[in-house]
Design an enzyme around this catalytic site. Structure first.
Site, PDB file in Angstrom:
ATOM      1  CD  GLU A 123      45.213  49.126  42.188  1.00  0.00           C
ATOM      2  OE1 GLU A 123      44.804  48.059  41.681  1.00  0.00           O
ATOM      3  OE2 GLU A 123      45.219  49.346  43.400  1.00  0.00           O
ATOM      4  CG  HIS A 250      29.769  38.885  43.013  1.00  0.00           C
ATOM      5  ND1 HIS A 250      30.848  38.168  42.524  1.00  0.00           N
ATOM      6  CD2 HIS A 250      29.942  40.166  42.562  1.00  0.00           C
ATOM      7  CE1 HIS A 250      31.636  38.969  41.834  1.00  0.00           C
ATOM      8  NE2 HIS A 250      31.108  40.185  41.831  1.00  0.00           N
ATOM      9  CB  CYS A 367      40.051  45.158  41.207  1.00  0.00           C
ATOM     10  SG  CYS A 367      39.267  46.723  40.883  1.00  0.00           S
TER      11      CYS A 367
END
EC number: 2.1.1.192
Length: 380
Positions: A123, A250, A367
């Site tokens: 992608e 994160h 993503c």
């Protein structure tokens, strides 16, 4: 230098433990593909030309055809002899990507699903901003880092991309923009895969797109992100590049981070933060911390306080990212009110923070999502 074999084994073992299923390992050998002409830096192409009985100045002409005129066949390179054009065609591919899907969002975001020469798909995303056109490129077919909230890791890692396959993603997007007289102005290496797990190809890609004879995209308009491969962070810092650097964080503590990101078992949070401090001191540049917000996991005000304490004193910026829904994952996006509360807490503590603008949600532009959809449809 990093012992790549030991690193591969270490991460694979850790991901298997975290996911309780085998990880599909990357092929150790290079796939049997025709090399992309886009893999070359100018001096590398000059060397090839000399080795094959041609004048090295032809490299500049070839680069002009590739990156300024953006031709689609070697035959179009009319100021080269037929003999040289034939040599190029016999040895290199001018197009290693074919477009399977091209989707445009209502906000102008365009998502490309490309097929490689060996049948794998990747992608690439074009995002439109007020400051220009940004392309998010992929560096691997799949990913073996195993982040438990990410669509990119579904199916594991198939192989690393070659430098030319990464460059060509940008060229393909630029060819699309040529139709509306626009240009690619920014690059983010945040697509499928872990860039630092494919370090040499990533660095070659950077040198090609940044070169004045290549796409000539300024270093400060390029951002590379890592999940936290600590030895490579030191190596990247020592490169002394003006390229922007981001770390997928994160979570503000070891326990929470290793739950979300198995790589934290290999490289502890304190090791990562030490490497980040080395980077900022060595380069004088700030680091961006990417922080995906997941409801009930890492989004409380208390955790925001903990994050503030962790990064206080580091030359940094925090990019808050509301996670995208992935059917195969259990995480839920944080509410808007909680996102703002998290942001407010960071700002109160003097942390530079922004909330990432969502783009392309109506075309699965996050993503790994489009590739995962395509793989799912193929197996029905």
């Amino acid at each position: 230098m990093v012992d790549q074999k030991k690193f591969n084994e270490r991460i694979n073992d850790l991901v298997e433990e975290a996911e309780e299923k085998p990880v599909r390992r990357a092929k150790k050998e290079k796939p049997n593909l025709k090399e992309s002409i886009y893999s070359f830096q100018p001096h590398q192409l000059e060397d090839w030309l000399k080795e094959n009985g041609e004048k090295p100045f032809r490299a500049a002409q070839i680069f002009d055809w590739l990156y300024n005129k953006r031709v689609k066949t070697f035959e179009e390179m009319s100021n080269l002899s037929k003999g040289l054009r034939d040599k190029l065609a016999a040895n290199f591919a001018l197009s290693t990507l074919s477009t399977i899907i091209k989707q445009e969002s209502k906000d102008g975001t365009i998502k490309f699903l490309f097929q490689l020469q060996d049948g794998y798909s990747i992608e690439t995303v074009l995002m439109r901003h007020e400051y220009g056109n940004s392309v998010c490129v992929t560096t691997q077919v799949g990913c073996r880092i195993g982040c438990t909230f990410c669509a990119s890791t579904l199916g594991g890692l198939k192989r690393h991309l070659l430098a030319g396959e990464i460059v060509e993603q940008v060229v393909k997007v630029q060819q699309t923009l040529d139709e509306v007289n626009e240009r690619v102005s920014h690059i983010v290496i945040m697509g499928i895969g872990e860039p630092f797990d494919n370090y040499d190809a990533m660095m070659n890609f950077l040198k090609v797109i940044n070169h004045e004879k290549g796409l000539n995209i300024g270093a400060r308009h390029i951002t590379v992100s890592t999940s936290g491969i600590v030895p490579k962070i030191y190596q990247f810092a020592d490169e002394q590049l003006q390229i922007n650097f981001a770390v997928s964080l994160h979570a503000p503590n070891q326990e929470a981070r290793q739950k979300l990101m198995p790589i934290a078992r290999a490289y502890k949070l304190d090791e990562l933060m030490e490497a980040v401090r080395y980077y900022t001191k060595k380069t004088g540049r700030r680091v961006s911390f990417e922080y995906g917000l997941m409801s009930g996991e890492n989004d409380s005000v208390e955790i925001a306080e903990e994050l503030s304490a962790l990064i206080k004193g580091i030359k940094c910026h925090v990019n808050l990212i509301p996670v995208n829904y992935v059917p195969e994952r259990d995480y839920v996006r944080t509410s808007r009110s909680q996102i703002f509360a998290f942001e407010k807490t960071l700002k109160k503590n003097g942390i530079n923070v922004t909330i990432r603008r969502e783009q392309g949600s109506d075309i699965a532009a996050a993503c790994g999502q489009l590739r995962a959809q395509e793989r799912s449809e193929e197996t029905r």
